[in-house]
Structures are given as C-alpha cells and as structure tokens.
Design an enzyme around this catalytic site. Structure first.
Site, PDB file in Angstrom:
ATOM      1  N   LYS A 182       7.999   2.821   2.033  1.00 34.25           N
ATOM      2  CA  LYS A 182       8.425   3.319   0.712  1.00 34.25           C
ATOM      3  C   LYS A 182       7.562   4.512   0.332  1.00 34.25           C
ATOM      4  CE  LYS A 182       7.052   2.913  -3.368  1.00 34.25           C
ATOM      5  NZ  LYS A 182       7.360   4.254  -3.873  1.00 34.25           N
ATOM      6  N   PRO A 183       8.134   5.720   0.385  1.00 37.47           N
ATOM      7  CA  PRO A 183       7.363   6.892  -0.055  1.00 37.47           C
ATOM      8  C   PRO A 183       7.334   6.951  -1.577  1.00 37.47           C
ATOM      9  CG  PRO A 183       9.577   7.553   0.619  1.00 37.47           C
ATOM     10  CD  PRO A 183       9.500   6.060   0.829  1.00 37.47           C
ATOM     11  N   ALA A 184       6.442   7.779  -2.115  1.00 34.85           N
ATOM     12  CA  ALA A 184       6.360   7.949  -3.571  1.00 34.85           C
ATOM     13  C   ALA A 184       7.669   8.544  -4.093  1.00 34.85           C
ATOM     14  CB  ALA A 184       5.193   8.862  -3.912  1.00 34.85           C
ATOM     15  N   GLU A 257      -5.949   1.977   1.562  1.00 31.55           N
ATOM     16  CA  GLU A 257      -6.646   3.281   1.511  1.00 31.55           C
ATOM     17  C   GLU A 257      -6.558   3.731   0.064  1.00 31.55           C
ATOM     18  OE1 GLU A 257      -8.185   4.798   3.924  1.00 31.55           O
ATOM     19  OE2 GLU A 257      -7.472   3.781   5.719  1.00 31.55           O
ATOM     20  N   LEU A 258      -7.662   3.593  -0.670  1.00 27.09           N
ATOM     21  CA  LEU A 258      -7.588   3.733  -2.135  1.00 27.09           C
ATOM     22  C   LEU A 258      -8.337   4.958  -2.648  1.00 27.09           C
ATOM     23  CD1 LEU A 258      -8.046  -0.091  -2.825  1.00 27.09           C
ATOM     24  CD2 LEU A 258      -5.922   1.177  -2.461  1.00 27.09           C
ATOM     25  N   CYS A 291      -7.750  12.368  -1.686  1.00 25.21           N
ATOM     26  CA  CYS A 291      -8.628  11.213  -1.917  1.00 25.21           C
ATOM     27  C   CYS A 291     -10.041  11.486  -1.416  1.00 25.21           C
ATOM     28  CB  CYS A 291      -8.066   9.990  -1.226  1.00 25.21           C
ATOM     29  SG  CYS A 291      -7.732  10.290   0.505  1.00 25.21           S
ATOM     30  N   GLU A 386     -11.680  10.474 -10.596  1.00 28.37           N
ATOM     31  CA  GLU A 386     -11.147  11.509  -9.702  1.00 28.37           C
ATOM     32  C   GLU A 386     -10.423  12.549 -10.550  1.00 28.37           C
ATOM     33  OE1 GLU A 386      -8.787   8.695  -7.219  1.00 28.37           O
ATOM     34  OE2 GLU A 386      -9.399   9.985  -5.566  1.00 28.37           O
TER      35      GLU A 386
HETATM   36  P1  NAP Z   1      -0.330   5.347  -6.963  1.00 28.58           P
HETATM   37  O1  NAP Z   1       0.172   5.540  -8.328  1.00 28.58           O
HETATM   38  O2  NAP Z   1      -1.137   4.156  -6.663  1.00 28.58           O
HETATM   39  O3  NAP Z   1       0.965   5.392  -6.019  1.00 28.58           O
HETATM   40  C1  NAP Z   1       0.894   5.230  -4.636  1.00 28.58           C
HETATM   41  C2  NAP Z   1       2.150   4.563  -4.146  1.00 28.58           C
HETATM   42  O4  NAP Z   1       2.239   3.272  -4.740  1.00 28.58           O
HETATM   43  C3  NAP Z   1       3.420   5.303  -4.517  1.00 28.58           C
HETATM   44  O5  NAP Z   1       4.364   5.163  -3.493  1.00 28.58           O
HETATM   45  C4  NAP Z   1       3.887   4.531  -5.746  1.00 28.58           C
HETATM   46  O6  NAP Z   1       5.279   4.598  -5.932  1.00 28.58           O
HETATM   47  C5  NAP Z   1       3.501   3.126  -5.332  1.00 28.58           C
HETATM   48  N1  NAP Z   1       3.448   2.195  -6.446  1.00 28.58           N
HETATM   49  C6  NAP Z   1       3.033   2.414  -7.713  1.00 28.58           C
HETATM   50  N2  NAP Z   1       3.180   1.274  -8.448  1.00 28.58           N
HETATM   51  C7  NAP Z   1       3.701   0.342  -7.614  1.00 28.58           C
HETATM   52  C8  NAP Z   1       4.109  -1.011  -7.765  1.00 28.58           C
HETATM   53  N3  NAP Z   1       3.999  -1.644  -8.940  1.00 28.58           N
HETATM   54  N4  NAP Z   1       4.612  -1.654  -6.699  1.00 28.58           N
HETATM   55  C9  NAP Z   1       4.736  -1.031  -5.518  1.00 28.58           C
HETATM   56  N5  NAP Z   1       4.388   0.253  -5.305  1.00 28.58           N
HETATM   57  C10 NAP Z   1       3.871   0.924  -6.352  1.00 28.58           C
HETATM   58  O7  NAP Z   1      -1.213   6.554  -6.465  1.00 28.58           O
HETATM   59  P2  NAP Z   1      -0.868   8.090  -6.526  1.00 28.58           P
HETATM   60  O8  NAP Z   1      -1.169   8.560  -7.883  1.00 28.58           O
HETATM   61  O9  NAP Z   1       0.474   8.357  -5.959  1.00 28.58           O
HETATM   62  O10 NAP Z   1      -1.926   8.667  -5.468  1.00 28.58           O
HETATM   63  C11 NAP Z   1      -3.178   9.071  -5.848  1.00 28.58           C
HETATM   64  C12 NAP Z   1      -4.214   8.044  -5.475  1.00 28.58           C
HETATM   65  O11 NAP Z   1      -4.121   7.757  -4.075  1.00 28.58           O
HETATM   66  C13 NAP Z   1      -5.617   8.559  -5.693  1.00 28.58           C
HETATM   67  O12 NAP Z   1      -6.421   7.569  -6.269  1.00 28.58           O
HETATM   68  C14 NAP Z   1      -6.093   8.881  -4.274  1.00 28.58           C
HETATM   69  O13 NAP Z   1      -7.496   8.837  -4.133  1.00 28.58           O
HETATM   70  C15 NAP Z   1      -5.401   7.822  -3.483  1.00 28.58           C
HETATM   71  N6  NAP Z   1      -5.289   8.199  -2.082  1.00 28.58           N
HETATM   72  C16 NAP Z   1      -6.060   7.544  -1.187  1.00 28.58           C
HETATM   73  C17 NAP Z   1      -6.008   7.897   0.145  1.00 28.58           C
HETATM   74  C18 NAP Z   1      -6.863   7.193   1.142  1.00 28.58           C
HETATM   75  O14 NAP Z   1      -6.624   7.354   2.330  1.00 28.58           O
HETATM   76  N7  NAP Z   1      -7.835   6.411   0.722  1.00 28.58           N
HETATM   77  C19 NAP Z   1      -5.166   8.920   0.571  1.00 28.58           C
HETATM   78  C20 NAP Z   1      -4.387   9.573  -0.377  1.00 28.58           C
HETATM   79  C21 NAP Z   1      -4.454   9.197  -1.701  1.00 28.58           C
HETATM   80  P3  NAP Z   1       5.935   5.561  -7.049  1.00 28.58           P
HETATM   81  O15 NAP Z   1       5.131   6.790  -7.051  1.00 28.58           O
HETATM   82  O16 NAP Z   1       7.302   5.742  -6.502  1.00 28.58           O
HETATM   83  O17 NAP Z   1       5.892   4.799  -8.329  1.00 28.58           O
END
Ligand code: NAP
Length: 483
Positions: A182-184, A257-258, A291, A386
C-alpha cells in the site's frame, strides 16, 4: 508537449493492481495532485478492505508455488524487472517528480537507488546459504534451513515513492514471499508504474499486488489478517506503533523503519569542505524530506563561524521551484502542512536567538526557500521534531562530550553524522552515538548493500544487504538423529 509528459503514457495508471488484474474501486476515485501546480495529475481507486482482502487471498494462493520455485528463477524475474525499471528511468522519474514534487535530478537518483535493491537481491539471493552446525553427540546432523516467511504486506511513505517500496519488494520476492503493498495516498502512481513493469517482467499473478485508497481500511484488513505473516512499514513513529499494536494479536513479524531526527556533529578538526558537503547532502537531499535528514547540525565553537559562512554561501545559491525544471535544486514540499512546519520551526529558531543567514520565509504555494539559521538554542523546536523541509539549524557546542550528549538527547536513533579528521574522535564518537547508521565525513550513507535501520524509537529490523533478506526468512532447525 504537456508538462512532464511520459514517453510511455501507459505507465500512468488509474487502477490498482490486485491478483494480477487492474481493478477499479467501489467508491469515488481519489485525486493525486501535482504539488507544484496544485492541479490534479492523476487518480486512483479506493479498493478498501474488500480489494485488500482479494489481494491477500491471491498472495496466499500464489505463495506455495512461488516459494517452491528455484531461487534462480525468482532472481531472473527480478533481474528482468530491474532492466525494465532502468529502461523506463526517465518516465519513472517524471512520475515521481509530478506526484512528490522533488527535483527531477533527485527523482532520477531515486530510480537508480530504488532499482539498486531489485538488482542487489536478484544477484545476491541465489548465493544465500543455510547452515550445518557441528553435532553435539555422535550420529546427529543439525541443519538450519531458511524458509520464506509467507504472505507479507508493505506500507510505504510519500517521500521516496519508489525506493521505499523496492527495499521491501526485492528481498521479499527473492526470499520466496508474496507481497501486498500500500503506497501513500499522496504518491501512489510510482508504485503502480512499478507494478506494471513487474507484470511485464513476468511476476506471476498474485505474487505482488498494489492496493490503493484510504489507509485506515486497507491497513485494518492487512493487520487483522491471519494469513499475513509479516508487516514491513516505513513511515512515522506514531503510525508504526499503532500498526505494531494491531499486528500483536496475530503475532506478525515486523520491520519498522520510522522517524529520524538525525544529528550532524562537526568537530573543530573537521575538514571544512568535507563538512559543508556532508551538511548539504545530509540536510537538503529531497528538500530535507528524508528520514535520515540532518535535522540538528551541531558545530564545535572553534569552527562555527567559518562553517556558518561557507554553508550560508552554498544554501544562498540553491534554487527552489518546479521540480521538472532542471535548474532547480529543491522542488515544492509535499503539502500545506509541510510548509507550515518549516515556517514554524524557522520562526521558533529565530525567536530563540537564532540568526537568519540564508533564505527566509516561504515564497508561496508549496515552495520553501532553502534556509540557514545559525546560533540556534539547543532546545529549539527543530532539535526535537523532524522539520522535514529545507531548513538547516546550526547549534554551537564546546567539547566532544557535549556534542555527543546533545546528539543522543532524543528518543530517535536512525542516522547520525560526524565530521572530523582525528581518528580517535571518529572512533570514540562513532562508538558512542546511539543510532543505527553513522555517516563519517559523508552525508550519503544509504546503499542497497548495507543494512539500513534504526535503534530506539526509529524502528526495528534492517533493509538492504543480506540482513534485509533475513527479514523475510524464517529459520528452520532440523535435528536429524540416527545417522
Ligand atoms: P505516515 O503518516 O506514517 O505514513 C506512512 C504510510 O503509512 C503511508 O502509506 C500512510 O498512508 C500509512 N498510514 C497512515 N495511517 C495509517 C493507518 N491508520 N493504517 C495504515 N496505514 C497508515 O508517514 P509519512 O508522513 O508519510 O512519512 C514521513 C515519516 O516517515 C517521517 O517520520 C520519516 O522519518 C519516516 N520515514 C522513515 C524512513 C525509514 O527508513 N526509517 C524512511 C522514510 C520515511 P496514507 O498516506 O495513504 O494515509
């Protein structure tokens, strides 16, 4: 020619890929906007829990045959997939830029980097071995075999729409697992183009599906399923924690990976040019929406003035604008919230005694100017959260011990960077930094052949390298007596 038009328009899809078929959803389609023009660029269906369940069923049905196939055959398919990715590099880069906003040169780099994971696992996995353990008593043979975990699900973020997916798909499929991704919602089109190339490469039906739509219903179906044996998630720490909790009743394996909040420590004995290059890459890659972005730049007092002057000159020369324009270094940020956060962090840093040395207020739309604030207070907002944008905040420190203490003063531990020419400082600080990855005199740390992942609240597990493959394998110990 339309802005950012594709050489192969068929790669721009408006259907989800489920069980080897391109399907529409039941409800209204969801628009995908271009963050620079703010106009609609594409649309996707919302397949909901029903479509997700169909993909999981297909992954379950496809699993036994895929798992039994000789690993060389699985790798051959991955190799073809990799070739197709490279053949369509320019189109994939354009899709990434159109839906994510990043500068085209960075989108091209992401295609290379993302493809690297498919390529690496296509090459490496056929050479991955089991173990024979010396028998503790005569007449026994102790073997360790590696088995695929089973049906896996992947949830990926918007900041690297291709690479965050290939880091999961490459090892999962090579290990013999099947996967539903599931992509964003903001950046689903790259994943669909990637799935189309997988179909062309010969990935069997059901082995890989991409479901699109609202995350709650899709995530709910994925986490509740007893068939799904593993969840691999990249995204924010709160969502990761919530998904881990939802996976607990069915005891799924997890890779998380957070969030990051990476520190960069520049010591007095650092080479100035190296430190500036490290800061530029670690901070501004993907407009700071990474991240592993250097969120907090700590500079020792003896080099601070020279460092700030040189960094201000570099940042002042950066151009923000349309990602499709080759002249721009930084494209628009992903959404309105992202701009607000950068503005809030900049104003907070300035109101706590920080000095504006380059850039400044966001010029409008989704653009944020690359900005430098010097002499930031050590408790400013940007040291705790962040920023996820092109704002560099520099905080001075006195001793090596002070620097390490400030760097570790966070619940996160994904990446950290240090710049020094003294082998003793490098060894000590490298040892003492609480993080899964340490970049020493470089801001470019991630590569498919090395383990990527965090400690503390930055996550569980590793992606890339043979460690990334192990995340998709169960160990089976066979104890054979009477031989
Ligand atoms: P996010 O809001 O956590 O979203 C990530 C993914 O999770 C998206 O596909 C999102 O879908 C999905 N998601 C959100 N709520 C969900 C739920 N209730 N159930 C299932 N899936 C759900 O994070 P983001 O804002 O897109 O990304 C930024 C964060 O990612 C930052 O904190 C960054 O540090 C972290 N990150 C970490 C790494 C690593 O390797 N550690 C790499 C890249 C990014 P939708 O968007 O479709 O709602």
């Amino acid at each position: 020619m339309t802005r950012g038009a594709l050489d192969e328009p068929d790669l721009l899809l408006n259907k989800a890929y489920v069980a080897g078929r391109w399907i529409a959803g039941d409800g209204a389609p969801i628009a995908v906007d271009d963050p620079f023009t703010l106009a609609q660029f594409g649309e996707i269906p919302d397949v909901g829990a029903t479509g997700t369940q169909a993909a999981i069923d297909a992954a379950e049905a496809a699993f036994p045959e895929w798992a039994r196939r000789p690993v060389k055959e699985r790798c051959a398919i991955l190799r073809r997939w990799s070739e197709l990715i490279l053949r369509h590099k320019e189109d994939l880069a354009r899709i990434i830029t159109r839906e994510n906003g990043k500068a085209l040169k960075e989108a091209r780099a992401e295609v290379d980097y993302g493809n690297g994971f498919i390529e690496f696992y296509a090459e490496y996995s056929a050479h991955d071995l089991g173990e024979i353990i010396p028998a503790p008593v005569p007449g026994r043979r102790l073997l360790v075999e590696k088995e695929p975990v089973g049906v896996c699900v992947a949830i990926t973020p918007w900041n690297f729409p291709l690479a965050m997916l290939t880091r999961k798909v490459g090892p999962a499929l090579a290990a013999g697992c099947t996967m539903v991704a599931k992509p964003a919602e903001l950046t689903p089109l790259t994943a669909l183009a990637f799935a189309k190339l997988g179909e062309e490469a010969g990935v069997p039906k059901g082995v890989f599906s991409v479901v699109t739509g609202h995350s709650k219903a899709i995530g709910g179906a994925m986490t509740a399923s007893e068939v799904v044996r593993k969840l691999s998630f990249t995204g924010s720490t709160p969502v990761g924690a919530m998904l881990a909790e939802a996976c607990a009743p069915t005891i799924k394996r997890l890779s998380l990976e957070l969030g990051g909040n990476a520190p960069l420590l520049v010591f007095d004995d650092a080479d100035l040019d190296t430190a500036i290059e490290t800061a530029m890459i670690a901070k501004f890659r993907n407009a700071g929406q990474s991240c592993v972005a250097a969120n907090r730049i700590y500079v020792q007092k003896g080099i601070e003035d020279r460092f700030l002057k040189a960094l201000a000159a570099k940042i002042g020369a950066m151009k923000a604008g349309d990602g499709l324009d080759e002249a721009n270094d930084v494209g628009p940020l992903i959404d309105e919230r992202a701009i607000k956060k950068v503005d809030e962090h900049r104003e907070d840093a300035l109101s706590h005694g920080g000095e504006l040395l380059a850039g400044g207020a966001s010029p409008g739309g989704r653009l944020a100017q690359p900005t430098l604030v010097g002499h930031v207070a050590p408790d400013a907002l940007l040291t705790r959260e962040e920023t996820f944008g092109p704002l560099a905040g520099v905080i001075g420190f006195a001793t090596v011990e002070d620097g390490v203490r400030l760097a570790n003063d966070t619940p996160f531990g994904l990446a950290a960077y240090l710049c020094s020419e003294d082998p003793k400082t490098i060894a000590r600080v490298g040892r003492d930094l609480e993080s899964g990855i340490v970049g020493i005199n470089t801001g470019l740390i991630s590569t498919p052949t090395a383990p990527f992942g965090g400690v503390k609240m930055s996550g569980l597990g590793r992606e890339g390298s043979h460690h990334g493959l192990a995340e998709y394998q169960n160990l089976k110990y066979l104890c054979h007596a009477g031989i």
